[in-house]
Write a protein that holds these residues in place. Sequence first.
Motif, PDB file in Angstrom:
ATOM      1  N   ALA A  22       0.831  -1.208   0.000  1.00 50.42           N
ATOM      2  CA  ALA A  22       0.000   0.000   0.000  1.00 50.42           C
ATOM      3  C   ALA A  22       0.866   1.259   0.000  1.00 50.42           C
ATOM      4  O   ALA A  22       0.564   2.242  -0.680  1.00 50.42           O
ATOM      5  N   ILE A  23       1.951   1.229   0.795  1.00 51.92           N
ATOM      6  CA  ILE A  23       2.834   2.394   0.849  1.00 51.92           C
ATOM      7  C   ILE A  23       3.522   2.611  -0.493  1.00 51.92           C
ATOM      8  O   ILE A  23       3.655   3.752  -0.963  1.00 51.92           O
ATOM      9  N   LEU A  24       3.964   1.534  -1.120  1.00 50.34           N
ATOM     10  CA  LEU A  24       4.614   1.663  -2.424  1.00 50.34           C
ATOM     11  C   LEU A  24       3.652   2.224  -3.461  1.00 50.34           C
ATOM     12  O   LEU A  24       4.045   3.031  -4.318  1.00 50.34           O
ATOM     13  N   ILE A  25       2.402   1.819  -3.387  1.00 51.20           N
ATOM     14  CA  ILE A  25       1.399   2.373  -4.294  1.00 51.20           C
ATOM     15  C   ILE A  25       1.260   3.872  -4.060  1.00 51.20           C
ATOM     16  O   ILE A  25       1.171   4.665  -5.005  1.00 51.20           O
ATOM     17  N   GLY A  26       1.246   4.280  -2.791  1.00 52.60           N
ATOM     18  CA  GLY A  26       1.172   5.708  -2.480  1.00 52.60           C
ATOM     19  C   GLY A  26       2.351   6.475  -3.025  1.00 52.60           C
ATOM     20  O   GLY A  26       2.194   7.575  -3.572  1.00 52.60           O
ATOM     21  N   VAL A  27       3.555   5.921  -2.901  1.00 50.66           N
ATOM     22  CA  VAL A  27       4.752   6.585  -3.416  1.00 50.66           C
ATOM     23  C   VAL A  27       4.679   6.712  -4.938  1.00 50.66           C
ATOM     24  O   VAL A  27       5.015   7.763  -5.502  1.00 50.66           O
ATOM     25  N   VAL A  28       4.234   5.668  -5.594  1.00 52.38           N
ATOM     26  CA  VAL A  28       4.143   5.697  -7.060  1.00 52.38           C
ATOM     27  C   VAL A  28       3.138   6.748  -7.521  1.00 52.38           C
ATOM     28  O   VAL A  28       3.409   7.539  -8.442  1.00 52.38           O
ATOM     29  N   ILE A  29       1.962   6.780  -6.885  1.00 54.18           N
ATOM     30  CA  ILE A  29       0.935   7.739  -7.280  1.00 54.18           C
ATOM     31  C   ILE A  29       1.407   9.165  -7.014  1.00 54.18           C
ATOM     32  O   ILE A  29       1.249  10.059  -7.856  1.00 54.18           O
ATOM     33  N   LEU A  30       2.003   9.390  -5.850  1.00 53.90           N
ATOM     34  CA  LEU A  30       2.479  10.731  -5.508  1.00 53.90           C
ATOM     35  C   LEU A  30       3.587  11.175  -6.465  1.00 53.90           C
ATOM     36  O   LEU A  30       3.609  12.329  -6.900  1.00 53.90           O
ATOM     37  N   THR A  31       4.482  10.263  -6.797  1.00 53.95           N
ATOM     38  CA  THR A  31       5.546  10.595  -7.758  1.00 53.95           C
ATOM     39  C   THR A  31       4.964  10.953  -9.110  1.00 53.95           C
ATOM     40  O   THR A  31       5.411  11.903  -9.770  1.00 53.95           O
ATOM     41  N   TRP A 251     -18.117  13.413 -16.797  1.00 53.41           N
ATOM     42  CA  TRP A 251     -16.655  13.415 -16.764  1.00 53.41           C
ATOM     43  C   TRP A 251     -16.079  14.753 -16.275  1.00 53.41           C
ATOM     44  O   TRP A 251     -14.927  14.814 -15.857  1.00 53.41           O
ATOM     45  N   LEU A 252     -16.885  15.806 -16.302  1.00 52.91           N
ATOM     46  CA  LEU A 252     -16.406  17.098 -15.818  1.00 52.91           C
ATOM     47  C   LEU A 252     -16.085  17.057 -14.326  1.00 52.91           C
ATOM     48  O   LEU A 252     -15.201  17.769 -13.855  1.00 52.91           O
ATOM     49  N   MET A 253     -16.821  16.231 -13.583  1.00 49.32           N
ATOM     50  CA  MET A 253     -16.574  16.101 -12.151  1.00 49.32           C
ATOM     51  C   MET A 253     -15.829  14.812 -11.808  1.00 49.32           C
ATOM     52  O   MET A 253     -15.145  14.746 -10.781  1.00 49.32           O
ATOM     53  N   LEU A 254     -15.942  13.813 -12.656  1.00 46.91           N
ATOM     54  CA  LEU A 254     -15.338  12.517 -12.360  1.00 46.91           C
ATOM     55  C   LEU A 254     -13.817  12.601 -12.280  1.00 46.91           C
ATOM     56  O   LEU A 254     -13.211  12.184 -11.287  1.00 46.91           O
ATOM     57  N   PHE A 255     -13.189  13.160 -13.292  1.00 43.89           N
ATOM     58  CA  PHE A 255     -11.730  13.132 -13.351  1.00 43.89           C
ATOM     59  C   PHE A 255     -11.065  14.088 -12.353  1.00 43.89           C
ATOM     60  O   PHE A 255     -10.087  13.700 -11.706  1.00 43.89           O
ATOM     61  N   PRO A 256     -11.562  15.320 -12.165  1.00 37.20           N
ATOM     62  CA  PRO A 256     -10.982  16.132 -11.082  1.00 37.20           C
ATOM     63  C   PRO A 256     -11.191  15.499  -9.701  1.00 37.20           C
ATOM     64  O   PRO A 256     -10.305  15.569  -8.846  1.00 37.20           O
ATOM     65  N   GLY A 257     -12.358  14.882  -9.501  1.00 36.67           N
ATOM     66  CA  GLY A 257     -12.600  14.215  -8.226  1.00 36.67           C
ATOM     67  C   GLY A 257     -11.653  13.050  -7.996  1.00 36.67           C
ATOM     68  O   GLY A 257     -11.132  12.869  -6.889  1.00 36.67           O
ATOM     69  N   LEU A 258     -11.406  12.263  -9.043  1.00 33.67           N
ATOM     70  CA  LEU A 258     -10.462  11.157  -8.916  1.00 33.67           C
ATOM     71  C   LEU A 258      -9.048  11.666  -8.650  1.00 33.67           C
ATOM     72  O   LEU A 258      -8.291  11.045  -7.898  1.00 33.67           O
ATOM     73  N   ALA A 259      -8.696  12.792  -9.263  1.00 31.14           N
ATOM     74  CA  ALA A 259      -7.364  13.364  -9.032  1.00 31.14           C
ATOM     75  C   ALA A 259      -7.187  13.733  -7.563  1.00 31.14           C
ATOM     76  O   ALA A 259      -6.133  13.463  -6.962  1.00 31.14           O
ATOM     77  N   ILE A 260      -8.218  14.326  -6.962  1.00 30.19           N
ATOM     78  CA  ILE A 260      -8.150  14.680  -5.544  1.00 30.19           C
ATOM     79  C   ILE A 260      -8.041  13.427  -4.685  1.00 30.19           C
ATOM     80  O   ILE A 260      -7.214  13.343  -3.771  1.00 30.19           O
ATOM     81  N   VAL A 261      -8.855  12.433  -4.991  1.00 30.54           N
ATOM     82  CA  VAL A 261      -8.867  11.200  -4.201  1.00 30.54           C
ATOM     83  C   VAL A 261      -7.502  10.525  -4.233  1.00 30.54           C
ATOM     84  O   VAL A 261      -6.943  10.160  -3.187  1.00 30.54           O
ATOM     85  N   SER A 266      -2.597   9.012  -1.671  1.00 28.32           N
ATOM     86  CA  SER A 266      -1.165   8.713  -1.760  1.00 28.32           C
ATOM     87  C   SER A 266      -0.400   9.389  -0.625  1.00 28.32           C
ATOM     88  O   SER A 266       0.516   8.794  -0.039  1.00 28.32           O
ATOM     89  N   LEU A 267      -0.767  10.621  -0.288  1.00 30.90           N
ATOM     90  CA  LEU A 267      -0.094  11.323   0.807  1.00 30.90           C
ATOM     91  C   LEU A 267      -0.377  10.649   2.151  1.00 30.90           C
ATOM     92  O   LEU A 267       0.516  10.572   3.011  1.00 30.90           O
ATOM     93  N   GLN A 268      -1.587  10.177   2.343  1.00 37.17           N
ATOM     94  CA  GLN A 268      -1.906   9.476   3.581  1.00 37.17           C
ATOM     95  C   GLN A 268      -1.101   8.186   3.695  1.00 37.17           C
ATOM     96  O   GLN A 268      -0.586   7.850   4.780  1.00 37.17           O
ATOM     97  N   LEU A 269      -0.979   7.459   2.598  1.00 42.66           N
ATOM     98  CA  LEU A 269      -0.205   6.214   2.613  1.00 42.66           C
ATOM     99  C   LEU A 269       1.272   6.486   2.874  1.00 42.66           C
ATOM    100  O   LEU A 269       1.923   5.771   3.636  1.00 42.66           O
ATOM    101  N   VAL A 270       1.798   7.524   2.234  1.00 38.73           N
ATOM    102  CA  VAL A 270       3.198   7.886   2.458  1.00 38.73           C
ATOM    103  C   VAL A 270       3.414   8.332   3.899  1.00 38.73           C
ATOM    104  O   VAL A 270       4.437   8.005   4.516  1.00 38.73           O
ATOM    105  N   GLY A 271       2.467   9.085   4.453  1.00 42.78           N
ATOM    106  CA  GLY A 271       2.582   9.512   5.839  1.00 42.78           C
ATOM    107  C   GLY A 271       2.611   8.333   6.794  1.00 42.78           C
ATOM    108  O   GLY A 271       3.410   8.305   7.744  1.00 42.78           O
ATOM    109  N   ASP A 272       1.765   7.327   6.544  1.00 41.19           N
ATOM    110  CA  ASP A 272       1.789   6.129   7.385  1.00 41.19           C
ATOM    111  C   ASP A 272       3.131   5.416   7.268  1.00 41.19           C
ATOM    112  O   ASP A 272       3.668   4.906   8.266  1.00 41.19           O
TER     113      ASP A 272
END
Length: 286
Positions: A22-31, A251-261, A266-272
């Motif tokens: 899970a942490i590695l996934i967070g690092v990859v997404i954040l990168t 899609w106007l709300m889907l993709f920005p919402g997914l970007a936030i999620v 990823s930051l929460q996983l990296v923090g853990d």
Amino acid sequence: MTLLAFSSPFAKGLRRFVGNRAILIGVVILTLVVVLAAFAPLVAPYAPNKLSIVSRLQPPSSSHLFGTDEFGRDIFSRAIYAGRVSLGVSLGVVAIATVLGVFLGLIAGYFRPLDAPISRLLDAMMSFPDILLAIALVAALGPSLVNVVLALGITYAPRLARIVRGSTLVLRELPYIEAAVALGLPTWQILLRHVLLNLASPILVQATFIFAAAMLAEASLSFLGVGASSDMPTWGTMLASGREYMNKAPWLMLFPGLAIVFAVLSLQLVGDGLRDLVDPRLAKEA
């Protein structure tokens, strides 16, 4: 020596950090988010504010990966540039919250007469929901991106200040601090060299969580119209403009919402992961 190095608390935490999927996934997404934001002019296929009325409200396709908005602007390009704004705002918030929180925490924890008034101030600030306090500060300062950074920095400073204060209360009673005082070392030197350096780990971990909270709060403020201007591409403004076309063009709300999620997750996983890495109490034999 090699065996000792591999059995150190840091090495154990590092192995646990690398071995946690899970942490590695967070690092990859954040990168990925950071790289896309840093190289937005090279990655984005269109300018973020390029209008094309003939291409308005087009669904995702090969020419527009995330579709287009009501003005024909490319959602993929705007989402990438919006990442720049979110990362920049969050970094500014973390910097202000860290400086202010560490200062208040050290002063409250080390100087007994100042503990009560500073603690009551922190309690009063934390009694308000973060988003309401941020909205009140932005309303007082005026709606702008700079004021959003300042307001969120002040809002999240008490989180860090409470942690620093609590740790400082413990550290100031330790023998090596008492020895430093007995030797006549300047107070600022004791605070910086002997107290603050021992608080680097919890400060780093908490700063990561503040980073994630600030990113989410910035999007919320922009969505409510008290953050960035409507013509600036941010994930919050994109969500706000897309809600009118939610049924027609989801899609106007889907993709920005997914970007936030994904960015916040990823930051929460990296923090853990950082907490496991820097906290020796969590370093156990597998």
